[in-house]
Every structure is written in C-alpha cells, then in structure tokens.
Design a protein around this motif. Structure first.
Motif, PDB file in Angstrom:
ATOM      1  N   ASN A  42       0.774  -1.028   0.124  1.00  0.00           N
ATOM      2  CA  ASN A  42       0.285   0.028   0.229  1.00  0.00           C
ATOM      3  C   ASN A  42       0.519   1.507   0.006  1.00  0.00           C
ATOM      4  N   ALA A  43       2.007   1.198   1.193  1.00  0.00           N
ATOM      5  CA  ALA A  43       2.671   2.746   0.688  1.00  0.00           C
ATOM      6  C   ALA A  43       3.317   2.537  -0.378  1.00  0.00           C
ATOM      7  N   MET A  44       4.112   1.500  -1.281  1.00  0.00           N
ATOM      8  CA  MET A  44       4.962   1.830  -2.138  1.00  0.00           C
ATOM      9  C   MET A  44       3.782   2.054  -3.948  1.00  0.00           C
ATOM     10  N   LEU A  45       2.816   1.561  -3.677  1.00  0.00           N
ATOM     11  CA  LEU A  45       1.648   2.445  -4.595  1.00  0.00           C
ATOM     12  C   LEU A  45       1.239   3.869  -4.286  1.00  0.00           C
ATOM     13  N   HIS A  46       1.694   4.087  -3.341  1.00  0.00           N
ATOM     14  CA  HIS A  46       1.190   5.362  -2.764  1.00  0.00           C
ATOM     15  C   HIS A  46       2.107   6.382  -2.546  1.00  0.00           C
ATOM     16  N   ALA A  47       3.436   6.102  -3.227  1.00  0.00           N
ATOM     17  CA  ALA A  47       4.718   6.643  -2.831  1.00  0.00           C
ATOM     18  C   ALA A  47       4.711   7.510  -3.559  1.00  0.00           C
ATOM     19  N   ALA A  48       5.091   8.560  -3.345  1.00  0.00           N
ATOM     20  CA  ALA A  48       5.673  10.104  -4.943  1.00  0.00           C
ATOM     21  C   ALA A  48       6.217   9.794  -5.717  1.00  0.00           C
ATOM     22  N   PRO A  49       6.671   9.681  -6.938  1.00  0.00           N
ATOM     23  CA  PRO A  49       8.119   9.152  -8.038  1.00  0.00           C
ATOM     24  C   PRO A  49       9.037   9.917  -7.127  1.00  0.00           C
ATOM     25  N   GLN A  50      10.778   9.324  -6.511  1.00  0.00           N
ATOM     26  CA  GLN A  50      11.371   9.383  -5.847  1.00  0.00           C
ATOM     27  C   GLN A  50      12.313  10.020  -7.296  1.00  0.00           C
ATOM     28  N   PRO A  51      13.208  11.813  -7.082  1.00  0.00           N
ATOM     29  CA  PRO A  51      13.902  11.441  -8.184  1.00  0.00           C
ATOM     30  C   PRO A  51      14.929  11.214  -8.279  1.00  0.00           C
ATOM     31  N   PRO A  52      15.663  10.512  -9.365  1.00  0.00           N
ATOM     32  CA  PRO A  52      16.672   9.813  -9.161  1.00  0.00           C
ATOM     33  C   PRO A  52      18.355   9.942  -9.275  1.00  0.00           C
ATOM     34  N   GLU A  53      19.329   9.476  -8.237  1.00  0.00           N
ATOM     35  CA  GLU A  53      20.496  10.110  -7.627  1.00  0.00           C
ATOM     36  C   GLU A  53      21.306  10.392  -8.284  1.00  0.00           C
ATOM     37  N   GLU A  54      20.916   9.545  -9.712  1.00  0.00           N
ATOM     38  CA  GLU A  54      22.092   9.818 -11.093  1.00  0.00           C
ATOM     39  C   GLU A  54      21.270  11.092 -12.313  1.00  0.00           C
ATOM     40  N   LEU A  55      21.341  11.489 -12.879  1.00  0.00           N
ATOM     41  CA  LEU A  55      21.031  12.522 -13.510  1.00  0.00           C
ATOM     42  C   LEU A  55      21.565  12.715 -14.808  1.00  0.00           C
ATOM     43  N   ARG A  56      22.762  12.170 -14.957  1.00  0.00           N
ATOM     44  CA  ARG A  56      23.665  12.240 -16.122  1.00  0.00           C
ATOM     45  C   ARG A  56      23.393  11.167 -16.948  1.00  0.00           C
ATOM     46  N   PRO A  57      22.927  11.245 -18.463  1.00  0.00           N
ATOM     47  CA  PRO A  57      22.780   9.592 -18.957  1.00  0.00           C
ATOM     48  C   PRO A  57      23.774   9.321 -18.762  1.00  0.00           C
ATOM     49  N   GLN A  58      23.361   7.732 -19.837  1.00  0.00           N
ATOM     50  CA  GLN A  58      24.640   6.608 -19.914  1.00  0.00           C
ATOM     51  C   GLN A  58      24.834   6.621 -21.350  1.00  0.00           C
TER      52      GLN A  58
END
Length: 794
Positions: A604-620
């Motif tokens: 239940n907690a995971m279904l309602h969790a807000a999107p988490q910003p990724p730790e790494e934003l530089r594309p591979q």
C-alpha cells in the motif's frame, strides 16, 4: 491349528512371499503398495510390480555405470529409458549396461541425420554444459556415434580419425587465439601504464609551453590545454587525499606551443580562441550544445568525443526536434495516445524495449491501417513502400529523418545494462516529433537529455483509467482465483509455484524470461482465453503482454538484481502491480502479497509513494563503431581491449557534468577473449563485443569459439537441440536444456544478420528456433496435463 506361514500376513505381503522372489527390505513397502493395487495377485503380477519398483534403482545404477566409464554424454533420460526396457527383476549389471547402450544409441540415431551432425551437436552440448571433452573422450563419443548410425568397422575408424583431426584443429586455433589475446592484453596494459607514468602535473606546463604559471593556469581553466587525467583522494598520492591532481600528456602539451602567441593575442584583445590544430573542437561543442568551454580529457577523449555525445548524431542535430514526455502509471493509455499520433504521420518509428513489444507495436499500427517494417536484433520483416518501422531500441536508425518517433519505457535510462541504448535513441532518433513514454521517474533525465540536445520539451501526464488498490491482507495459495497473477523473480520459483498450484487442481500458465517471445505470447493467450485461470510469472510481465489480470500477488518482496538480493522499490511494485485491473476487463485492480511473504502495508505504501528523483541524472553513454575506430587511430592500436581500456580510463571524467560512461565490463571481457583471433578486423571484434550473450551461460566462451571459426574462414554452424523427447516424457532438465539452446540461437541469429557469409545457415537456425518454440510450449502443456492427472489419481 493353521501351519501356513502366510496366513496372518497382509494379502499383498502374502502374495509377495508366495511368489518366492528375492526382495530387499527397503523395497518391501513400495512393493506391498503396488501389489495391493493388483490383488488378487499371482506370481506374474508380483514379478511385474517388483520390476516397477526396481526401475528407479536401475536408473541410478545406469548413471553410475556411465560415470565410471567416463561417458558424460549419457543423460538421465537415457538411464530411465534403459531401466524401462528391463523386465527381468533379476537383471544384472551386464544386462543393465546393454540396455543403457541401446538407449543411448537410439538417442544418438535420432539426434541428427548424419553422424557428423550428431557428433557436433553432442560435443557442443557438453562444452556448453561445462563438460568439455578431452581428445580421448571425444574419440570415444565419435565411436559411439558411428556405431549408433550403423557404420561398419572401417567406416567407423575413418570417421573417428577425420573428426578427431577437425577437433584437434579447432583446439589448436582456439589455443592460439587465447595465447594471442593474452599477449595483446599484456601489451595494452603495459602501453597504458607507460602512458600514465609519462603524464606530468600542472607544475610542468610552464616549461613545456614556455609561459608563465599564471598564463598556464588561465589556459587550462579555459579548456585550451587538455587535461589527460584527474585523480582524487588517495589516487593523487597527496596526504589527506582531499585535493584533486590534474595530469597532462607532455607530448600533446608541447605540440600546443605554436598556439601560445595566438592565445596571448586573443587575451590581449579579450577574444580568446581555441587552437587551430589541437583538435579540441570547442567551437563545435559550443555550437552544438551551447555550454561554453569544457576541459577536455586529452587526445583520446577528443577522438571519442563522448563528453560531446549529443553532437555525435548529426542527422538529429540538423533537425528542429520537439520532445514530448508522456508519463503515467501502467494502464493509463500512453501507448495508445502515441500510436495514434504515429499512425497519423507520413513516416515514423516505434522503438520498444523488447522484441515482443516491437511486434505488438507493429500489430497495433496494422490495426490502424499502417503497415510497418520490423527490425530487431535477430530478425527483419520488410514492408516494401512503407515509411513506418517498429524496432527494438538498440536498432534505432540514426540516418533517415521521419516525422514522428515513439520511444517506450524511458525509465530504462537508469538501467545498468541497457541505459546507454535509451540515451542514444532519445538523443539520436532523427524525428521532428519525439514521444518519450515512461514512468514519471524518467522525467528529470529526459529533460537533461533534451537540454543537452537543445530540443524543446513538452510534458503530458496521464492518469490511470481504472483504480488500483492494495489488498487489505495477505492472500494464501488456496485463496487464488481465476484472473490472478502470482509474481516470482526466478524461473525456479515460478516452476515451484506452478507445481504447488497444479497439485491443488488449478489450471496455470507461466511466463518467465527464458521463454521466447513466441512461447510467452502463447502462454499469455491461454490465460487470456480462459484455458488457464492463474498466471505465474516473473517480472517479465512488467513490460508488454496486455493481460486481463484481476489481482497481482507478489510471492516475495525481494529480488536478485544481478548484483545483490534486495527489497523491491516503489517503481517496481507500481510497474508490475499496475498490470492488475486492465481497463475494459475489470473495474479495478488489486495488488497483494502472498501469505508469509511480507507485509501487505508495504504494498500500500509503495503504490501511493511519490515518484523519487533519481540519484544520478547524467545519462549513460557508450562508444559505437565510429568512436572505436577514432580512438584506435589516435592511440595507434588494433587491440579492442586496449581501445576499450583507454576509453574507460581516459575518455570521460568521473565528474563530467553531463554524461557518465556506461558499464563496459562485458565488452571488455569479450574483447579479452577474442582479441587474438586472426582474420577479424577491429570493428568485426567490436561487433562481437556487442552481441547479447549471457556470461553466466558460458556465452563469452561460445562467442570466442564462433569468432575462431569465423576468423579462419569456416562457416559457423547454428546451435541445434538434436533429438527432443516426446513432450509428455520431457523433464524440467530437458526443458531447461531446450531453453538454453533457444537463447544461444538468438545470439547466433544476431550474429548472422551482421555476418551473413560467416553465419550462412540462417534458414536452418530459424527452423530450429520454431521447432524449439513449438516443443517448449507443448512440454508446458503436457506437464500441466500429466501433473493434473497425477493429482486426480492420488
């Protein structure tokens, strides 16, 4: 008084004693049960029951005989067939050996039409199962194959001699290639170390450039003097490890001496400019990316230009592109919206993460009246006259402009193994309108990519069409109902759960990664049309396979991700759980956890969790053939290992503000294995390094063997499964063997598309692939029937 010693015994036991047969104490309980089913039982019935009991022991004894004789080609199924052929309860070891020889010969005769093909298949199977044959064992197998195919003594001797010569030649070629690869690797490591030892610190630059320290620092900061390497912490050798040390290639710096006058003049007039001949291409970087000066990483880095990766895609950069990020949870209609736009365009691409989904995109376009071609790693389906293409992401064509492109599952930008393919596709797809579909977590990185490319961005956020809720409590196996999907994270767990459900009388379909797309679709169809009421699957259902699932039930909340066993994250729970409650089939979806497998509150907690910003934003990013060739020319090496090692070491700073280098572990491992193969060019070897093989299944070893054959000018034969047992008799071991051969055929077909001359038997490979698909699906069907029948009989 009754003097009969059997008078008070159980009727079955009395019948056994009356038959006068020798029975071991361990056999008696099983024998009594079997005779009891035959009552009234005479001596013949008891004898028949004793044979049935002893067949299990005979099968084990037959395998022991094969092991003692050094015959690794004997399978458990052969031993079981030998035991089944015996009808005398007093059969001795000699009789068992004769029965085993005949069972093995029957399988060898059915493996292939010729003894040559049979031997090649069997030797290949043993090699790939970790049981390579010595020269002596290879000759013994050849002798067994010759006998099975009915060759006379002279023919058999010629066959053993000829095949032995071929095998020895292969071994010599492979040993030579391995030795050459080791020598090349040593040379390249030595070259790299010498280059690193020759680097100098910033304190050496004034003498090299004949300039003041203040001037040098200004020029380095402006990016005019290329930094070869940056060392942090303990790497720098400085006490405390807090400062960063910059190192420079003295030969390259000295070559810039002729530019010093121009730099001074430019500073005097407040118009600094880059060197004419140094190759820094700062003007190109500024023109393309608009980000000003950046410190380069020496000549190799400039040749690769991975720190200016967006500029690598000339066709895309020549277009005015608009990127539309379409996000939303599973079952929100992202694909439907994008496909409608694509179908309305004059030309376009649909790029999917899986071959299965590329096929689905092609079919979805067909329902909209658009015929599209197909391109995946191992197949091509042309559509003459069509200007639409459905493809896997790695097959993105970068040279032909189109009106609209779809790139699906963009959250895979963060995937360790395939993320670089999404970077290349989003940066390089030559479309005026690019629709990027994915979970909300992909938004920051897609925006970063758009910024690096200078593209406009629009966002569309969609909502789920039907509600999705967590179950209030856990769900037991006995509580599963039609329309439920039970999720596990390994093939073994899927098969064990299926076994438990079939024993309970349930009709079950299975989907897991080792199954081909064709078999997955067949299993999904069984669930969809009601032939199976429960689906047991891995997270392979998380992408594609539109299924009428009512509830998704997790059998565990932990998974092995290739590196460690960890807890599921919210995005995974949403992605997989979102398959429940398909719009148009159910009013809503339920996500639950199996009893004893975890806390329902976590779901239940995971279904309602807000999107988490990724730790790494530089594309591979990763190199392609053009970059490999440029770096090889720059360092003057023909070693793929050397080129990749140099790219890994020197091309992209770890603190580069825009990009990070993709994991090159597997390409480096393949390069190490094939660098010594004569007859293959550097770019040929790079193609091999890109082949999708499973290192855990000896994929690199097999690839090296193919490369040796290719380099020697000999045709590379496709992997073949040989004789397949009747589906109703196939064990899980036989099923897994067939799945592995199918996986190897995928890699072979991938290579055949790129080297059709070296891999010529494509039609045979496709026929074998189809045969395996049909057999695997039939085995799954028969196993369900047999186990359900056994359950009813019990």
């Amino acid at each position: 008084m009754n003097d009969d010693p059997h008078a008070h015994a159980h009727p079955a036991e009395a019948a056994i004693l009356a038959a006068g047969l020798r029975v071991e104490p361990r056999e008696m309980p099983q024998l009594i049960r079997r005779v009891a089913r035959r009552l009234p039982a005479d001596a013949a019935a008891v004898r028949e029951a004793l044979v049935e009991v002893r067949r299990k022991y005979w099968a084990k004894a037959a395998m022991d005989l094969a092991n003692r004789a050094g015959q690794p080609w004997v399978r458990r199924a052969d031993a079981e067939a030998a035991a089944e052929s015996l009808n005398d309860p007093e059969a001795d070891e000699r009789a068992l050996r004769a029965a085993l020889d005949e069972a093995v010969a029957a399988r060898l005769r059915g493996t292939a039409a010729t003894p040559e093909a049979t031997l090649e298949i069997l030797a290949g199977e043993l090699l790939e199962s970790g049981k390579p044959l010595s020269g002596e064992r290879h000759a013994a197998l050849a002798q067994a194959v010759a006998a099975a195919h009915g060759l006379n003594a002279a023919q058999a001797a010629d066959f053993v001699l000829a095949t032995g010569r071929v095998e020895e030649r292969r071994r010599q070629d492979l040993r030579a290639a391995e030795k050459a690869a080791r020598e090349k690797r040593r040379e390249e490591v030595t070259r790299l170390r010498e280059w690193e030892r020759g680097l100098v610190g910033v304190e050496a630059l004034p003498a090299l450039l004949r300039a003041s320290e203040r001037e040098v620092l200004r020029w380095v900061g402006a990016g005019l003097v290329p930094v070869a390497r940056r060392l942090r912490g303990a790497q720098s050798g400085q006490k405390g490890g807090g400062r960063e040390r910059w190192e420079f290639d003295p030969a390259e710096v000295a070559a810039l001496r002729r530019e010093v006058f121009a730099w001074r003049e430019a500073e005097r007039t407040q118009q600094p400019r880059a060197p004419r001949q140094s190759g820094l291409r700062l003007d190109r970087a500024a023109e393309v990316a608009g980000r000003g000066n950046k410190v380069a990483n020496a000549a190799v880095a400039r040749a690769a230009a991975l720190d200016r990766y967006a500029a690598h895609f000339a066709t895309a950069r020549a277009l005015i592109r608009r990127i539309t990020i379409v996000t939303g949870p599973t079952n929100s209609g992202k694909s439907h919206l994008a496909l409608d736009r694509l179908a309305a365009a004059e030309s376009g691409l649909a790029l999917a993460p899986l071959r299965l989904l590329a096929h689905e995109f092609r079919e979805a376009l067909a329902t909209r009246g658009i015929e599209a071609a197909l391109a995946t790693g191992e197949e091509r389906i042309p559509a003459p006259g069509s200007r639409h293409l459905a493809a896997t992401v790695e097959m993105c064509p970068f040279g032909n402009p189109v009106d609209v492109a779809i790139i699906d599952e963009a959250q895979l930008l963060h995937d360790r193994d395939r993320g670089a393919a999404w970077t290349a596709a989003i940066m390089g797809v030559p479309a005026r309108e690019v629709l990027v579909l994915g979970a909300p977590e992909c938004i920051p990185m897609v925006k970063r990519i758009a910024q690096l490319c200078g593209d406009e961005v629009e966002e569309i956020s969609l909502q789920r069409k039907s509600p999705l809720n967590a179950a209030r409590g856990p769900v037991g196996l006995s509580d599963l109902r039609a329309g439920d999907a039970l999720v596990a994270f390994s093939r073994r767990d899927v098969m064990e759960l299926r076994e438990q459900l079939v024993k309970r009388g349930r009709k079950v379909a299975v989907v897991y990664g080792a199954l081909s797309p064709e078999v997955r679709r067949a299993e999904a169809a069984r669930f969809r049309n009601g032939e199976a009421d429960i689906l047991v699957a891995t997270d392979a259902i998380g992408m594609g396979l539109n299924l009428p699932i009512r509830r998704v039930i997790f059998s565990t909340l932990r998974k092995y991700d290739g590196e460690e066993r960890r807890e599921l994250n919210a995005q995974e729970v949403k992605q997989i759980g979102g398959r429940a409650g398909r719009f148009g089939h159910h009013e809503g979806g339920i996500v639950a956890v199996l009893a004893g497998a975890g806390d329902p509150g976590v779901i239940n907690a995971m279904l309602h969790a807000a999107p988490q910003p990724p730790e790494e934003l530089r594309p591979q990013v990763q190199p392609d053939a053009e970059i490999i060739a440029a770096v090889a020319a720059e360092i003057g090496s023909d070693s793929l290992f050397g080129v990749l090692a140099r790219i890994k070491r020197a091309v992209l700073r770890k603190d580069d503000p825009n990009y990070r280098l993709a994991d090159l572990t597997q390409p480096l491992a393949i390069a190490s294995a094939i660098d010594g193969v004569a007859g293959l060019s550097l770019l040929d070897r790079w193609t091999y390094a890109m082949c999708p093989v499973d290192e855990r299944d000896d994929g690199i070893t097999r690839l090296a063997q193919w490369a040796v054959e290719h380099g020697a000018g000999r045709p590379v034969r496709p992997p073949l499964a040989g004789r397949l047992l009747p589906a109703e008799r196939a064990s899980n071991e036989e099923l897994q063997r067939a799945e592995k051969v199918h996986k190897r055929l995928v890699a072979w077909r991938w290579m055949a598309l790129r080297f059709p001359v070296a891999y010529p038997e494509r039609e045979q490979a496709e026929a074998e692939t189809a045969r395996l698909n049909d057999w695997i699906e039939e085995v799954l069907r028969q196993q369900r029937r047999v186990r359900a029948a056994s359950h009813r009989a019990a």
